[in-house]
Design a protein around this motif. Structure first.
Motif, PDB file in Angstrom:
ATOM      1  N   ALA A 146       0.823  -1.213   0.000  1.00  0.00           N
ATOM      2  CA  ALA A 146       0.000   0.000   0.000  1.00  0.00           C
ATOM      3  C   ALA A 146       0.856   1.262   0.000  1.00  0.00           C
ATOM      4  O   ALA A 146       0.531   2.242  -0.688  1.00  0.00           O
ATOM      5  CB  ALA A 146      -0.931  -0.008   1.206  1.00  0.00           C
ATOM      6  N   VAL A 147       1.951   1.256   0.763  1.00  0.00           N
ATOM      7  CA  VAL A 147       2.835   2.425   0.802  1.00  0.00           C
ATOM      8  C   VAL A 147       3.392   2.712  -0.590  1.00  0.00           C
ATOM      9  O   VAL A 147       3.421   3.864  -1.040  1.00  0.00           O
ATOM     10  CB  VAL A 147       3.975   2.195   1.815  1.00  0.00           C
ATOM     11  N   GLY A 148       3.824   1.682  -1.299  1.00  0.00           N
ATOM     12  CA  GLY A 148       4.340   1.889  -2.648  1.00  0.00           C
ATOM     13  C   GLY A 148       3.285   2.402  -3.602  1.00  0.00           C
ATOM     14  O   GLY A 148       3.543   3.307  -4.419  1.00  0.00           O
ATOM     15  N   ALA A 149       2.072   1.846  -3.518  1.00  0.00           N
ATOM     16  CA  ALA A 149       0.999   2.259  -4.427  1.00  0.00           C
ATOM     17  C   ALA A 149       0.596   3.712  -4.169  1.00  0.00           C
ATOM     18  O   ALA A 149       0.469   4.513  -5.110  1.00  0.00           O
ATOM     19  CB  ALA A 149      -0.201   1.329  -4.257  1.00  0.00           C
ATOM     20  N   TYR A 150       0.393   4.063  -2.919  1.00  0.00           N
ATOM     21  CA  TYR A 150      -0.012   5.435  -2.602  1.00  0.00           C
ATOM     22  C   TYR A 150       1.122   6.428  -2.791  1.00  0.00           C
ATOM     23  O   TYR A 150       0.876   7.617  -3.075  1.00  0.00           O
ATOM     24  CB  TYR A 150      -0.569   5.499  -1.179  1.00  0.00           C
ATOM     25  N   SER A 151       2.356   6.002  -2.616  1.00  0.00           N
ATOM     26  CA  SER A 151       3.486   6.903  -2.866  1.00  0.00           C
ATOM     27  C   SER A 151       3.492   7.347  -4.320  1.00  0.00           C
ATOM     28  O   SER A 151       3.621   8.546  -4.627  1.00  0.00           O
ATOM     29  CB  SER A 151       4.806   6.209  -2.527  1.00  0.00           C
ATOM     30  N   TYR A 152       3.322   6.384  -5.221  1.00  0.00           N
ATOM     31  CA  TYR A 152       3.288   6.756  -6.634  1.00  0.00           C
ATOM     32  C   TYR A 152       2.041   7.554  -6.960  1.00  0.00           C
ATOM     33  O   TYR A 152       2.109   8.567  -7.675  1.00  0.00           O
ATOM     34  CB  TYR A 152       3.349   5.516  -7.522  1.00  0.00           C
ATOM     35  N   ALA A 153       0.885   7.117  -6.460  1.00  0.00           N
ATOM     36  CA  ALA A 153      -0.379   7.785  -6.796  1.00  0.00           C
ATOM     37  C   ALA A 153      -0.377   9.241  -6.341  1.00  0.00           C
ATOM     38  O   ALA A 153      -0.750  10.152  -7.108  1.00  0.00           O
ATOM     39  CB  ALA A 153      -1.547   7.027  -6.162  1.00  0.00           C
ATOM     40  N   ALA A 183      -1.341   8.799 -13.422  1.00  0.00           N
ATOM     41  CA  ALA A 183      -0.631   8.868 -14.705  1.00  0.00           C
ATOM     42  C   ALA A 183      -0.092   7.501 -15.108  1.00  0.00           C
ATOM     43  O   ALA A 183       0.355   6.719 -14.271  1.00  0.00           O
ATOM     44  CB  ALA A 183       0.508   9.882 -14.619  1.00  0.00           C
ATOM     45  N   LYS A 184      -0.127   7.220 -16.399  1.00  0.00           N
ATOM     46  CA  LYS A 184       0.386   5.959 -16.923  1.00  0.00           C
ATOM     47  C   LYS A 184       1.900   6.025 -17.105  1.00  0.00           C
ATOM     48  O   LYS A 184       2.493   7.114 -17.150  1.00  0.00           O
ATOM     49  CB  LYS A 184      -0.275   5.635 -18.263  1.00  0.00           C
ATOM     50  N   ALA A 185       2.498   4.876 -17.226  1.00  0.00           N
ATOM     51  CA  ALA A 185       3.939   4.808 -17.501  1.00  0.00           C
ATOM     52  C   ALA A 185       4.192   5.075 -18.981  1.00  0.00           C
ATOM     53  O   ALA A 185       3.324   4.845 -19.837  1.00  0.00           O
ATOM     54  CB  ALA A 185       4.485   3.442 -17.113  1.00  0.00           C
ATOM     55  N   THR A 186       5.362   5.553 -19.291  1.00  0.00           N
ATOM     56  CA  THR A 186       5.752   5.834 -20.673  1.00  0.00           C
ATOM     57  C   THR A 186       7.014   5.048 -21.016  1.00  0.00           C
ATOM     58  O   THR A 186       7.771   4.638 -20.130  1.00  0.00           O
ATOM     59  CB  THR A 186       6.009   7.335 -20.875  1.00  0.00           C
ATOM     60  N   LEU A 187       7.241   4.865 -22.309  1.00  0.00           N
ATOM     61  CA  LEU A 187       8.427   4.171 -22.809  1.00  0.00           C
ATOM     62  C   LEU A 187       9.312   5.179 -23.519  1.00  0.00           C
ATOM     63  O   LEU A 187       9.039   5.567 -24.651  1.00  0.00           O
ATOM     64  CB  LEU A 187       8.018   3.037 -23.752  1.00  0.00           C
ATOM     65  N   PHE A 188      10.345   5.638 -22.829  1.00  0.00           N
ATOM     66  CA  PHE A 188      11.250   6.677 -23.357  1.00  0.00           C
ATOM     67  C   PHE A 188      10.454   7.908 -23.799  1.00  0.00           C
ATOM     68  O   PHE A 188      10.717   8.504 -24.849  1.00  0.00           O
ATOM     69  CB  PHE A 188      12.076   6.139 -24.522  1.00  0.00           C
ATOM     70  N   GLY A 189       9.469   8.285 -22.989  1.00  0.00           N
ATOM     71  CA  GLY A 189       8.657   9.457 -23.277  1.00  0.00           C
ATOM     72  C   GLY A 189       7.494   9.203 -24.213  1.00  0.00           C
ATOM     73  O   GLY A 189       6.687  10.113 -24.450  1.00  0.00           O
ATOM     74  N   ILE A 190       7.387   8.014 -24.757  1.00  0.00           N
ATOM     75  CA  ILE A 190       6.293   7.683 -25.678  1.00  0.00           C
ATOM     76  C   ILE A 190       5.085   7.231 -24.866  1.00  0.00           C
ATOM     77  O   ILE A 190       5.182   6.297 -24.067  1.00  0.00           O
ATOM     78  CB  ILE A 190       6.708   6.578 -26.674  1.00  0.00           C
ATOM     79  N   LYS A 191       3.951   7.873 -25.079  1.00  0.00           N
ATOM     80  CA  LYS A 191       2.736   7.527 -24.356  1.00  0.00           C
ATOM     81  C   LYS A 191       1.931   6.473 -25.114  1.00  0.00           C
ATOM     82  O   LYS A 191       1.970   6.424 -26.344  1.00  0.00           O
ATOM     83  CB  LYS A 191       1.878   8.774 -24.136  1.00  0.00           C
ATOM     84  N   PHE A 192       1.199   5.694 -24.358  1.00  0.00           N
ATOM     85  CA  PHE A 192       0.343   4.668 -24.950  1.00  0.00           C
ATOM     86  C   PHE A 192      -1.103   5.176 -24.962  1.00  0.00           C
ATOM     87  O   PHE A 192      -1.960   4.703 -24.230  1.00  0.00           O
ATOM     88  CB  PHE A 192       0.447   3.363 -24.160  1.00  0.00           C
ATOM     89  N   GLY A 203       3.946  -2.293  -5.427  1.00  0.00           N
ATOM     90  CA  GLY A 203       2.793  -1.430  -5.208  1.00  0.00           C
ATOM     91  C   GLY A 203       2.733  -0.278  -6.186  1.00  0.00           C
ATOM     92  O   GLY A 203       1.643   0.070  -6.689  1.00  0.00           O
ATOM     93  N   SER A 204       3.867   0.333  -6.493  1.00  0.00           N
ATOM     94  CA  SER A 204       3.874   1.422  -7.477  1.00  0.00           C
ATOM     95  C   SER A 204       3.482   0.910  -8.853  1.00  0.00           C
ATOM     96  O   SER A 204       2.758   1.592  -9.600  1.00  0.00           O
ATOM     97  CB  SER A 204       5.252   2.075  -7.519  1.00  0.00           C
ATOM     98  N   PHE A 205       3.915  -0.300  -9.191  1.00  0.00           N
ATOM     99  CA  PHE A 205       3.503  -0.876 -10.470  1.00  0.00           C
ATOM    100  C   PHE A 205       2.000  -1.159 -10.471  1.00  0.00           C
ATOM    101  O   PHE A 205       1.323  -0.959 -11.485  1.00  0.00           O
ATOM    102  CB  PHE A 205       4.277  -2.167 -10.749  1.00  0.00           C
ATOM    103  N   PHE A 206       1.467  -1.621  -9.339  1.00  0.00           N
ATOM    104  CA  PHE A 206       0.035  -1.874  -9.229  1.00  0.00           C
ATOM    105  C   PHE A 206      -0.762  -0.593  -9.488  1.00  0.00           C
ATOM    106  O   PHE A 206      -1.793  -0.606 -10.174  1.00  0.00           O
ATOM    107  CB  PHE A 206      -0.282  -2.431  -7.847  1.00  0.00           C
ATOM    108  N   ALA A 207      -0.283   0.537  -8.948  1.00  0.00           N
ATOM    109  CA  ALA A 207      -0.972   1.806  -9.168  1.00  0.00           C
ATOM    110  C   ALA A 207      -0.947   2.209 -10.632  1.00  0.00           C
ATOM    111  O   ALA A 207      -1.931   2.729 -11.168  1.00  0.00           O
ATOM    112  CB  ALA A 207      -0.335   2.889  -8.296  1.00  0.00           C
TER     113      ALA A 207
END
Length: 461
Positions: free
Chosen positions: A169-176, A248-257, A344-348
């Protein structure tokens, strides 16, 4: 010769008679247990009156399954296991040569995971592969990473942790929260979430330095509930039960999905589909899980890893050898919590939404069960257990044909915990030390040999 034949026939008759007797007893016991829970179902009619619906057919199925299962167990399974055990005891202690599959199982599994997304895309199409990549790929790998992180605390250091979901939970909320309020990217917050979770792991470690066993489990359980209650009641920051959305979603070298002209699909000339983002996340969590395994293997070979295993076997002997148990426990909690925070951050990122309902005690119980079923200390066994348990619960959602057997109102996924509990009982009876009953030692003289489960502590592989 005739005497031997008559003796064998008499023994077979006795076994059959005992199997029939125990089958009847099992049927009667199951009838008494399930008659109120399965045979009768309370409901309300149109006038809000309580009525009882009779389900004698479903009750009969439960009773027959219990009776037949007990008969087969006593008449065939137990004698076969006894003969196998006797033959194994009489056989000479000859080292079995490893097969190619068992020797290279880890490499083959990694190779399969690398080609898994293209394989399901080729079979089900781009959009049809979404479910298989997400539910059966990403979901399982998240629990693999969580279980490998908890394995450091429970499997290697021997510290029973029932509040591991708190670091998740700490990892998920830290990223969120940090991405929402400060606009930081996923790649910056991924290590930050791990560091923050490790910090909370050390905070948990200090009060429990003198605790062990059941007392340690109670304190860690309380810690997990404290974190969950803080997330619920600190509404100014965490938004309480409403959760944090729009992550926010993750990006691949700045490329958005996304569907923009600068998005991944447009740049590659592909039709827009959310499956590409899920495939990217699959390879991302696969890399994070492999990083967890690599770090765990390297740490086990270092002095700190040897100290963890010494602490697990006997804390008093560990102190007598001059090992600082304070730093040993703190490093175990911090390292395991770090991987939980990263997961957790990946889960978020995957969900795009986090709420306290995702971090209840049941999650900690499932992760701990994966570690125990797989074999404490065994990375391969834990990965297999996660695939069987999490993949099995997801498969239950696809077994719609069960409604033809149990009725149209039957919902298979609601019974997943019942099946999960039965599976745990079966595995613990069949393999009490987990799926992997032997383990290669980190320290050896001249030749590395696997340690049999008979020479290791119960449950420690």
């Amino acid at each position: 010769m005739a005497n031997i034949a008559s003796t064998t026939a008499s023994a077979g008759t006795d076994v059959t008679a005992r199997a029939l007797r125990e089958a009847v007893f099992a049927g009667l016991i199951s009838l008494g247990l399930f008659v109120l829970f399965v045979g009768l179902k309370s409901d309300q009619n149109i006038r809000n009156e309580l009525i009882l619906n009779q389900r004698w057919g479903l009750l009969a199925i439960f009773v027959i399954v219990a009776a037949v299962g007990r008969f087969l167990m006593v008449a065939y399974v137990q004698p076969a296991m006894a003969r196998r055990k006797a033959a194994k005891a009489e056989a000479e202690d000859v080292a079995k040569e490893e097969t190619f599959f068992s020797r290279h199982f880890s490499k083959l599994a990694i190779a399969f995971l690398l080609i898994y997304p293209p394989l399901v895309v080729a079979i089900f199409g781009v959009q049809g592969s979404l479910k298989w990549v997400d539910n059966f790929g990403i979901q399982i790998l998240i629990y693999v990473m969580l279980a490998w992180g908890l394995n450091i605390v429970v499997g290697l250091a021997g510290l029973l942790d029932l509040g591991y979901v708190a670091f998740y939970a700490v990892g998920a909320y830290s990223y969120a929260l940090l991405s929402t309020y400060f606009g930081l990217s996923f790649w910056v917050l991924l290590p930050v979430a791990g560091i923050l979770a490790a910090f909370w792991g050390m905070i948990l470690g200090f009060p429990v330095l003198r605790l062990r066993g059941d007392y340690l489990a109670i304190v860690t359980l309380a810690f997990g509930e404290i974190i969950r209650l803080v997330l619920i009641n600190w509404t100014e920051v965490t938004k309480g039960t409403f959760g944090v959305s729009g992550i926010a979603k993750a990006t691949l070298f700045g490329i958005k999905f996304d569907a923009s002209k600068d998005g991944f699909a447009a740049m590659m000339g592909l039709p827009m589909s959310s499956a590409y983002y899920k495939i990217f996340l699959f390879y991302l969590i696969l890399a994070l899980a492999l990083l967890t395994a690599y770090v765990t293997i390297r740490l086990r070979r270092m002095p700190i890893g040897r100290a963890w295993e010494a602490l697990r076997e006997d804390e008093i002997a560990c102190r007598s050898l001059g090992i600082n148990t304070v730093t040993t426990k703190l490093t175990a909690f911090a390292t395991g919590a770090m991987f939980g925070g990263i997961a957790g951050s990946f889960f978020a990122v995957r969900q795009g939404f986090v709420s306290p309902e995702s971090f209840v005690f049941l999650e900690s119980a499932v992760i701990l069960a994966i570690v125990v079923l797989g074999g404490m200390g065994s990375l391969t066994g834990i990965a297999v257990a996660a695939a069987v348990m999490i993949g099995g619960t997801e498969i239950l959602r696809e077994l719609s044909f069960l409604k033809m057997v149990f009725g149209p109102d039957f919902t298979p996924e609601l019974y997943r915990m019942l099946i999960f509990g039965l599976a745990m009982v079966v595995v613990m009876v069949w393999k009490p030390r987990g799926f992997v009953g032997s383990r290669e030692p980190t320290a050896f003289l001249h030749e590395r040999k696997a340690v049999s489960g008979s020479f290791t502590k119960e449950g420690h592989g």
